[in-house]
Design an enzyme around this catalytic site. Sequence first.
Site, PDB file in Angstrom:
ATOM      1  N   LYS A 541       0.865  -1.177   0.000  1.00  0.00           N
ATOM      2  CA  LYS A 541       0.000   0.000   0.000  1.00  0.00           C
ATOM      3  C   LYS A 541       0.902   1.227   0.000  1.00  0.00           C
ATOM      4  CE  LYS A 541      -2.055  -1.541   3.672  1.00  0.00           C
ATOM      5  NZ  LYS A 541      -3.465  -1.390   3.373  1.00  0.00           N
ATOM      6  N   LYS A 653      -9.236  -7.008  -2.066  1.00  0.00           N
ATOM      7  CA  LYS A 653      -8.608  -7.822  -3.126  1.00  0.00           C
ATOM      8  C   LYS A 653      -7.919  -9.038  -2.534  1.00  0.00           C
ATOM      9  CE  LYS A 653      -7.930  -3.463  -5.427  1.00  0.00           C
ATOM     10  NZ  LYS A 653      -7.024  -2.314  -5.428  1.00  0.00           N
TER      11      LYS A 653
END
Length: 806
Positions: A541, A653
């Site tokens: 991220k 996801k």
Amino acid sequence: MNLSANQLKALINTKLSHHFGLSPEDSDDEHVYKAVVLVVRDMLLDARHKFSEEMLRKNGKRVYYLCMEFLMGRSLRNNLYNLGIEKVVAKVLPEYHTTIAKIYDMEPDAGLGNGGLGRLAACFLDGLATEGYFGMGYCLKYEYGIFEQKIVDGWQTELPEFWLPGGETWMIAHREDALDIKFGGRVQESWNDGYHSVEHVDYQVIKAVPYDMMCAGLDGKGVSTLRLWSAECREFDMKSFNEGDYLRSIEENAMAQMLTKVLYPGDNHMEGKSLRLSQQYFLVSSSIQDIVKRHLRHYRTLENFADVVSIHINDTHPALAIPEFMRVLMDECGYEWDKAWATTTKVMAYTNHTVMQEALECWGLELFSSRLPRIFQIVCEINRRFCEEMNSRSNGDYDKVHRMSIINDGFVKMANLCIAGSHSVNGVSALHSEIIKQSVFSDFYSLTPDKFTNVTNGIAHRRWLCQSNPRLTSLISGLIGDKFVKDAFELQGLTAYRDDDRVLSDLAGVKRENKVDLSNYIAKKNGIMVDPDSLFDVQVKRLHEYKRQHLNALHILAQYQWILDNPNAPFVPKTYIFGAKAASGYFMAKQIIRFICSLADVINNDKRIEGKLKVVFLENYRVTVAEMLMPASEISEQISLAGTEASGTGNMKFMLNGAVTLGTEDGANVEIHEAVGDDNIFIFGMSTPEAKLLKQNYQPSVYYNNNPVLRRAIDALGHGFKGHQFGDIANNLLTSDPYMVMADFADYCRAEDAASAAYTDKLRWNSMSLVNIANSGIFSADRAINDYAGKIWHATALPAMKTGKK
């Protein structure tokens, strides 16, 4: 879409001949890639035209989605899959001496985004088209994207991201729709016969040139358009050129083009702040003018504008859409204020993406008024009227109205502007929406509660499962059929197999094959050999302190120290994988990357722990890498401090691909926890109320003094590795620790140990994985789009195209 191999070859051959003057025998992979893209582009154009005509015939609502980034990744595979022609393309390409895999690799990731905000916007284009809503995104055509990340001696270096040579093939230029955008200058006001008029003079004009790229929905019947604006100078300085002053003759054009060179330029200096503000206005002015032109082209009136148009502001970057629309209505269309404001507030909706006050955008009055003088006037008047209304509603609560004011303490507050000018304000997870109502925007909520709602984020499950993980998709189809491709809620049928040993064994086999693929990629790109039978623990991220990658790294350091102390103790082999980009001017984030890379260098080269622990930092993390990584991941690290992450989409996801979440009760983790139950997730750390309470009198050194494992890791961090010192990170944790790493460290270690123990029971682990997959349908972009359409846009889909459940 029905397309035979012979029809496809004829189309490709025509493109090769007409565009490149080549026969199939003379074409290389790049020519074939571009020819296939051009064929697909024509199909999308035709489908989009039919979709648009049908929507206009039924007087349907058009949704315009404004965002500073759309993280599209690669487009070819997504469009081929949704059009239903991937197999026929794969069958034909060997006749051109290439393969579909090679052609896919010819396409660069589109450099139009950075993190979850941009990926969400891209997923929504897919969802809009699939669910039958006429959607159009607006963004800028960034020449160099955000940046290409290069790790040099552990330090992030930013390089230009050259994506347009391969990516521009998707785009269709519409120079006939170019618009003039005005900056600087001054405003002259006058009164004539009781009418107030304004004239913007002495301004600089930059031309906005649109480029369109398209995204197919499932079955290719619905197609969304992403319109990208490129900045150009309106005129060439011929006078300076003829006088021999060549640099001056191109200076204005170079300065204009600077607007669309790079996404999120550094803003730790005044020039960067000015550029960012200019980018935001360039986006909204060109987009609003374009939306109005499109409407007038068909309806010839603005009287029905609010009935057939919804404009969505995704985060505060496009907030200036509100005063810009007011400017167009009043200055160019002759509306008086009240009518213009009524229309504006009916069409504008705002999604908030942060719970942190310091992340809400503000612009200094001097910069704002000098760069956008007419917009500044309008914002001032919006603020005056808004404060009057709120003062009346609050019975003269001056302090509350002051906090709600759009212009406050020398700044223009963009979030306040969004709330004042929108009919709807939503958060992106249930927890986030409650936080903004009770904390961040509590004043607004107390006076205008009906504006606030929640729409939890969603992801394009066809891309992140069906395309990214074909092995898992095949396994699921064999068990429950393929209805889940259209409707992700159908994945719930997998719960019937949660105790089926054969199915769980097959699921484990799929995961291992995916891990082998990722291991090979890591060996090729990083030169690190990782064991596909080790536990793949992943955190990927944007690098930010609140996402707490340093908590993860600190635990790895402590684990490394423990293994050295206990070389013969049983240990579950682990591979920790990181991927992240840090903002170019964010020193602490870059230092955390160096900490991770230096720690990885030490651990990966220590023969004493061989076979037990590996650490990998994936350079230049992007969508294409994520599509390989997600299917191979087993633990999804979602470890932000509770109350700081709005939602997240990476967590969804990972869940969709069978990874088990290890995280705090933050963002959409809360809803993932509710969906899978206590036994199929690893939760640790403080809750949002607990963190808020502790923050009032937080002393991080107490945890250092009372936890010997933590103390030893912090001391080692201060001493550094491989010649690099990390005293700044250690001192930050010991003295301020703004995201409370120290407070959550012990419980984080407990959760990591629990995950390791669970992994030793393969059947239990695979059952946990299956339960996560089965309950991930609620996080599909299709569901999110239907929520937006029902709660906020009040839009109706074309009935024949609707696929998902609400």
